[in-house]
Scaffold this motif. Structure first.
Motif, PDB file in Angstrom:
ATOM      1  N   SER A  33       0.843  -1.189   0.000  1.00  0.00           N
ATOM      2  CA  SER A  33       0.000   0.000   0.000  1.00  0.00           C
ATOM      3  C   SER A  33       0.880   1.241   0.000  1.00  0.00           C
ATOM      4  O   SER A  33       2.035   1.200   0.417  1.00  0.00           O
ATOM      5  CB  SER A  33      -0.915   0.023   1.234  1.00  0.00           C
ATOM      6  OG  SER A  33      -1.818  -1.055   1.217  1.00  0.00           O
ATOM      7  N   GLU A  37      -2.157   5.538   1.960  1.00  0.00           N
ATOM      8  CA  GLU A  37      -3.126   4.575   2.473  1.00  0.00           C
ATOM      9  C   GLU A  37      -2.823   4.186   3.910  1.00  0.00           C
ATOM     10  O   GLU A  37      -3.736   4.016   4.717  1.00  0.00           O
ATOM     11  CB  GLU A  37      -3.156   3.346   1.571  1.00  0.00           C
ATOM     12  CG  GLU A  37      -3.780   3.641   0.221  1.00  0.00           C
ATOM     13  CD  GLU A  37      -3.593   2.518  -0.758  1.00  0.00           C
ATOM     14  OE1 GLU A  37      -4.528   1.721  -0.918  1.00  0.00           O
ATOM     15  OE2 GLU A  37      -2.496   2.423  -1.354  1.00  0.00           O
ATOM     16  N   LEU A  40      -4.167   7.102   5.832  1.00  0.00           N
ATOM     17  CA  LEU A  40      -5.627   7.166   5.852  1.00  0.00           C
ATOM     18  C   LEU A  40      -6.244   6.080   6.714  1.00  0.00           C
ATOM     19  O   LEU A  40      -7.341   6.265   7.251  1.00  0.00           O
ATOM     20  CB  LEU A  40      -6.171   7.089   4.424  1.00  0.00           C
ATOM     21  CG  LEU A  40      -5.917   8.312   3.545  1.00  0.00           C
ATOM     22  CD1 LEU A  40      -6.416   8.067   2.131  1.00  0.00           C
ATOM     23  CD2 LEU A  40      -6.578   9.560   4.129  1.00  0.00           C
ATOM     24  N   TRP A  44      -8.978   8.263   8.783  1.00  0.00           N
ATOM     25  CA  TRP A  44     -10.427   8.167   8.559  1.00  0.00           C
ATOM     26  C   TRP A  44     -11.177   7.741   9.814  1.00  0.00           C
ATOM     27  O   TRP A  44     -12.364   7.987   9.946  1.00  0.00           O
ATOM     28  CB  TRP A  44     -10.741   7.221   7.399  1.00  0.00           C
ATOM     29  CG  TRP A  44     -10.767   5.760   7.768  1.00  0.00           C
ATOM     30  CD1 TRP A  44      -9.731   4.886   7.756  1.00  0.00           C
ATOM     31  CD2 TRP A  44     -11.901   5.005   8.203  1.00  0.00           C
ATOM     32  NE1 TRP A  44     -10.129   3.631   8.161  1.00  0.00           N
ATOM     33  CE2 TRP A  44     -11.462   3.678   8.440  1.00  0.00           C
ATOM     34  CE3 TRP A  44     -13.245   5.320   8.418  1.00  0.00           C
ATOM     35  CZ2 TRP A  44     -12.319   2.674   8.891  1.00  0.00           C
ATOM     36  CZ3 TRP A  44     -14.095   4.312   8.860  1.00  0.00           C
ATOM     37  CH2 TRP A  44     -13.637   3.014   9.091  1.00  0.00           C
ATOM     38  N   THR A  66      -8.654   5.031  -2.069  1.00  0.00           N
ATOM     39  CA  THR A  66      -8.861   6.057  -1.041  1.00  0.00           C
ATOM     40  C   THR A  66     -10.269   6.625  -1.057  1.00  0.00           C
ATOM     41  O   THR A  66     -10.724   7.199  -0.071  1.00  0.00           O
ATOM     42  CB  THR A  66      -7.849   7.204  -1.187  1.00  0.00           C
ATOM     43  OG1 THR A  66      -7.937   7.747  -2.503  1.00  0.00           O
ATOM     44  CG2 THR A  66      -6.424   6.712  -0.937  1.00  0.00           C
ATOM     45  N   ALA A  71     -11.800  10.326   1.254  1.00  0.00           N
ATOM     46  CA  ALA A  71     -10.752  11.333   1.072  1.00  0.00           C
ATOM     47  C   ALA A  71     -10.896  11.983  -0.298  1.00  0.00           C
ATOM     48  O   ALA A  71     -10.979  11.298  -1.314  1.00  0.00           O
ATOM     49  CB  ALA A  71      -9.377  10.693   1.212  1.00  0.00           C
TER      50      ALA A  71
END
Length: 206
Positions: A33, A37, A40, A44, A66, A71
């Motif tokens: 990744s 990522e 996030l 998140w 994403t 995002a």
């Protein structure tokens, strides 16, 4: 997640390391990744509104992955971080803006939460080390104050001095308060060169 999560917008300032590929991933079955990522995965869970400000076109597969966490990618002209922030700040409608550089794959949710929602009535809340250094690219700002500063005559050139120029500033101790949340202080490892990448991969693999 806080009931006041809508009060904070997170701005990720992408740079040349944001789309770098790393092995594994904490909360994914994906074999590899991007740094974004990884970030996030933490962001998140803390903030509902997330903007990724980038002057580099992200790979399509990263954009698709994403999207699932809400995002939104904002493209800007190539610029230094403060200019990119100024270009994107008008998209923010929440009273607080959390700013983070896009080169911190090991950022912890509890560190994000502590800084993002710990600002209270201050103009900004900024991590500070015992040697006096502080981190303006992992900090929470009152959005109206941040806009005023960025649009002031010397705002862009003096952004990294912002803690010394605003009147109502709060600092949070890295080695004290934040180390309790992240004992190894992995949240503060930024990718700047090959050695940093090796260090981060070692953490991921351990």
């Amino acid at each position: 997640m806080s009931n006041n999560v809508q009060d904070v917008t997170c701005i990720v300032l992408a740079n040349e390391f944001t789309y770098l590929t790393l092995p594994d991933r904490f909360y994914s079955s994906s074999a590899d990744s991007s740094v974004l990522e990884y970030m996030l995965d933490s962001i998140w869970t803390v903030f509902d509104k997330i903007f990724v400000v980038s002057s580099i076109d992200p790979p399509l597969e990263i954009v698709e992955r994403t999207n699932s966490v809400g995002a939104r990618i904002i493209m800007v002209k190539p610029s230094v971080s403060a200019e990119a922030l100024k270009s994107s700040i008008e998209n923010v409608s929440t009273p607080v803006t959390f700013v983070i550089s896009g080169d911190r794959p090991l950022i912890k949710p509890n560190v994000l939460f502590s800084i993002g929602y710990g600002i209270k009535d201050f103009d900004c809340l900024i991590p500070k080390w015992s040697n006096g250094q502080y981190d303006v690219f992992l900090a929470a700002y009152r959005t109206d104050k941040l806009k005023d500063f960025l649009y002031s005559q010397d705002g862009l050139s003096k952004f990294e001095q912002i803690p010394n120029l605003l009147e109502n500033v709060s600092f949070v101790s890295v080695e004290g308060d934040l180390k309790l949340l992240d004992p190894e202080l992995h949240s503060f490892i930024r990718i700047r060169d090959a050695k940093d990448i090796e260090k981060i991969i070692k953490v991921i693999k351990d």
